[in-house]
Design an enzyme around this catalytic site. Sequence first.
Site, PDB file in Angstrom:
ATOM      1  N   CYS A 134       0.865  -1.180   0.000  1.00 12.16           N
ATOM      2  CA  CYS A 134       0.000   0.000   0.000  1.00 12.16           C
ATOM      3  C   CYS A 134       0.901   1.229   0.000  1.00 12.16           C
ATOM      4  O   CYS A 134       1.686   1.444   0.929  1.00 12.16           O
ATOM      5  CB  CYS A 134      -0.913   0.009   1.226  1.00 12.16           C
ATOM      6  SG  CYS A 134      -1.787   1.575   1.407  1.00 12.16           S
ATOM      7  N   CYS A 171       0.531   3.486   3.036  1.00 16.92           N
ATOM      8  CA  CYS A 171       1.160   2.914   4.240  1.00 16.92           C
ATOM      9  C   CYS A 171       2.673   3.100   4.167  1.00 16.92           C
ATOM     10  O   CYS A 171       3.320   3.379   5.186  1.00 16.92           O
ATOM     11  CB  CYS A 171       0.802   1.442   4.389  1.00 16.92           C
ATOM     12  SG  CYS A 171      -0.851   1.176   5.085  1.00 16.92           S
ATOM     13  N   ASN A 195     -12.930   9.536  -2.758  1.00 19.27           N
ATOM     14  CA  ASN A 195     -13.309   8.623  -3.830  1.00 19.27           C
ATOM     15  C   ASN A 195     -13.446   7.211  -3.273  1.00 19.27           C
ATOM     16  O   ASN A 195     -12.634   6.773  -2.447  1.00 19.27           O
ATOM     17  CB  ASN A 195     -12.253   8.648  -4.941  1.00 19.27           C
ATOM     18  CG  ASN A 195     -12.234   9.975  -5.674  1.00 19.27           C
ATOM     19  OD1 ASN A 195     -13.270  10.617  -5.838  1.00 19.27           O
ATOM     20  ND2 ASN A 195     -11.057  10.415  -6.106  1.00 19.27           N
ATOM     21  N   THR A 223      -8.003   5.225  -6.859  1.00 20.67           N
ATOM     22  CA  THR A 223      -6.837   4.523  -7.401  1.00 20.67           C
ATOM     23  C   THR A 223      -5.941   3.980  -6.295  1.00 20.67           C
ATOM     24  O   THR A 223      -5.201   3.037  -6.524  1.00 20.67           O
ATOM     25  CB  THR A 223      -6.010   5.447  -8.320  1.00 20.67           C
ATOM     26  OG1 THR A 223      -5.609   6.607  -7.578  1.00 20.67           O
ATOM     27  CG2 THR A 223      -6.797   5.874  -9.539  1.00 20.67           C
ATOM     28  N   HIS A 243      -8.522   8.050   1.917  1.00 23.52           N
ATOM     29  CA  HIS A 243      -7.881   9.359   2.038  1.00 23.52           C
ATOM     30  C   HIS A 243      -8.869  10.442   1.660  1.00 23.52           C
ATOM     31  O   HIS A 243      -9.801  10.208   0.880  1.00 23.52           O
ATOM     32  CB  HIS A 243      -6.628   9.432   1.167  1.00 23.52           C
ATOM     33  CG  HIS A 243      -6.862   9.018  -0.253  1.00 23.52           C
ATOM     34  ND1 HIS A 243      -6.952   7.687  -0.624  1.00 23.52           N
ATOM     35  CD2 HIS A 243      -7.068   9.737  -1.373  1.00 23.52           C
ATOM     36  CE1 HIS A 243      -7.186   7.619  -1.925  1.00 23.52           C
ATOM     37  NE2 HIS A 243      -7.274   8.849  -2.405  1.00 23.52           N
TER      38      HIS A 243
HETATM   39  P1  5GP Z   1      -7.701   8.481  -5.523  1.00 20.31           P
HETATM   40  O1  5GP Z   1      -7.706   8.473  -7.018  1.00 20.31           O
HETATM   41  O2  5GP Z   1      -7.412   7.101  -4.971  1.00 20.31           O
HETATM   42  O3  5GP Z   1      -8.876   9.130  -4.873  1.00 20.31           O
HETATM   43  O4  5GP Z   1      -6.485   9.419  -5.108  1.00 20.31           O
HETATM   44  C1  5GP Z   1      -5.168   9.015  -5.088  1.00 20.31           C
HETATM   45  C2  5GP Z   1      -4.354  10.271  -5.182  1.00 20.31           C
HETATM   46  O5  5GP Z   1      -3.060   9.976  -4.720  1.00 20.31           O
HETATM   47  C3  5GP Z   1      -4.217  10.809  -6.607  1.00 20.31           C
HETATM   48  O6  5GP Z   1      -4.712  12.140  -6.649  1.00 20.31           O
HETATM   49  C4  5GP Z   1      -2.718  10.736  -6.875  1.00 20.31           C
HETATM   50  O7  5GP Z   1      -2.251  11.846  -7.610  1.00 20.31           O
HETATM   51  C5  5GP Z   1      -2.130  10.694  -5.490  1.00 20.31           C
HETATM   52  N1  5GP Z   1      -0.888   9.952  -5.367  1.00 20.31           N
HETATM   53  C6  5GP Z   1      -0.625   8.717  -5.863  1.00 20.31           C
HETATM   54  N2  5GP Z   1       0.622   8.333  -5.534  1.00 20.31           N
HETATM   55  C7  5GP Z   1       1.148   9.346  -4.796  1.00 20.31           C
HETATM   56  C8  5GP Z   1       2.427   9.533  -4.182  1.00 20.31           C
HETATM   57  O8  5GP Z   1       3.321   8.693  -4.215  1.00 20.31           O
HETATM   58  N3  5GP Z   1       2.615  10.710  -3.521  1.00 20.31           N
HETATM   59  C9  5GP Z   1       1.645  11.666  -3.434  1.00 20.31           C
HETATM   60  N4  5GP Z   1       1.946  12.780  -2.751  1.00 20.31           N
HETATM   61  N5  5GP Z   1       0.436  11.514  -4.023  1.00 20.31           N
HETATM   62  C10 5GP Z   1       0.194  10.374  -4.690  1.00 20.31           C
HETATM   63 ZN    ZN Z   2      -2.467   1.518   3.541  1.00 23.66          ZN
END
Ligand code: 5GP
Ligand code: ZN
Length: 111
Positions: A4, A7, A86, A94, A99
Amino acid sequence: MENCIFCKIIAGEIPSPRVYEDDKMIIINDIEPKAKLHYLCIPKTHFALLSEMGEREAEVLKYCFEKIASLEETLGLQEGYRVIINQGENGGQTVRHLHIHLLGGEVLGGF
Ligand code: 5GP
Ligand code: ZN
């Protein structure tokens, strides 16, 4: 939780500067910002979905929302902001570690 990414960020295995951190959650800048300001508030407890929420997770989420509200000025969000969580595939989630997206720093377009 193995594999993860959030994590790993929380554990410091993947370096990611903290905007805020305490024993329950971190706030970091999203790596691909969708607004002038785009933060991610990430609870330190691993769970993916609101539907997996038990007492402990609910407590942590309550704490996160209260803390976010108390940090609005510090984060530059005092003029208003958008909160997004989301959920699952259709929701565009994703990273399967729950979060809270905080978007602001400008007037955001409507849905
Ligand atoms: P989701 O699409 O799951 O709601 O949001 C995941 C978010 O995490 C995305 O906006 C993506 O840009 C962000 N994200 C993914 N990997 C990383 C990372 O390694 N560092 C940071 N700071 N953001 C990340
Ligand atoms: Zn996690």
